[in-house]
Design an enzyme around this catalytic site. Sequence first.
Site, mmCIF file in Angstrom:
data_model
loop_
_atom_site.group_PDB
_atom_site.id
_atom_site.type_symbol
_atom_site.label_atom_id
_atom_site.label_comp_id
_atom_site.label_asym_id
_atom_site.label_seq_id
_atom_site.Cartn_x
_atom_site.Cartn_y
_atom_site.Cartn_z
ATOM 1 C CG HIS A 134 -2.117 -0.925 1.116
ATOM 2 N ND1 HIS A 134 -2.639 -1.556 2.399
ATOM 3 C CD2 HIS A 134 -2.899 -1.510 0.082
ATOM 4 C CE1 HIS A 134 -3.870 -2.305 1.665
ATOM 5 N NE2 HIS A 134 -3.681 -2.338 0.399
ATOM 6 N N GLY A 151 -2.960 -1.765 -7.449
ATOM 7 C CA GLY A 151 -3.934 -2.390 -6.945
ATOM 8 C C GLY A 151 -5.545 -1.972 -7.062
ATOM 9 C CG ASP A 185 -4.629 -5.436 -4.614
ATOM 10 O OD1 ASP A 185 -3.438 -5.713 -4.765
ATOM 11 O OD2 ASP A 185 -5.409 -4.809 -4.276
ATOM 12 C CG ASP A 232 -1.331 2.104 6.216
ATOM 13 O OD1 ASP A 232 -1.422 1.602 7.365
ATOM 14 O OD2 ASP A 232 -1.052 3.054 5.955
ATOM 15 C CG HIS A 276 -7.816 -1.456 -3.579
ATOM 16 N ND1 HIS A 276 -6.883 -0.276 -3.078
ATOM 17 C CD2 HIS A 276 -6.822 -2.201 -3.769
ATOM 18 C CE1 HIS A 276 -5.826 -0.543 -2.838
ATOM 19 N NE2 HIS A 276 -5.731 -1.725 -3.172
ATOM 20 C CG ASP A 336 -10.269 -5.256 -6.076
ATOM 21 O OD1 ASP A 336 -11.534 -5.815 -6.080
ATOM 22 O OD2 ASP A 336 -10.081 -4.233 -6.488
ATOM 23 N NE ARG A 355 -13.041 -13.908 -0.475
ATOM 24 C CZ ARG A 355 -13.197 -12.725 -0.175
ATOM 25 N NH1 ARG A 355 -13.171 -12.290 1.105
ATOM 26 N NH2 ARG A 355 -13.398 -11.871 -0.957
#
Length: 122
Positions: A13, A60, A65, A85, A92, A95, A101
């Site tokens: 980030h 991202g 991502d 962060d 986002h 995402d 996941r």
Amino acid sequence: MDNSKPTLALVAHDNKKAEMVAWAMKHKEELSHYFLCGTGHTAKMVQDATGLQVKQYLSGPLGGDLEIGSEIANKRIQKIVFFWDPLQAQPHDPDVKALMRIVAVYNIPFATNEATADCLLR
């Protein structure tokens, strides 16, 4: 991607990009044993600082991502270092959660800070 080396994805980030670059410079030798890829500006910053080749995906917020997640699902990424962060809201965020996941589903080593990233390289 180069099949002779494992693939390591680098994501950070905005508030963590300088930390990612410093970490990559510190571990340049170890990182040279990986095919490196990363999201947008992070990939470019690491490549510029280290001189190592880093395949660049979208940033991202523009889908990077999700591109990394797709590469994981297709078994083309074996490890990921994601300096995220936790104190800054991300536009986002869905995402980011989807990437986390897919990392869990495919049992991919996932480092989220310098301490865990150091362990991932061992």
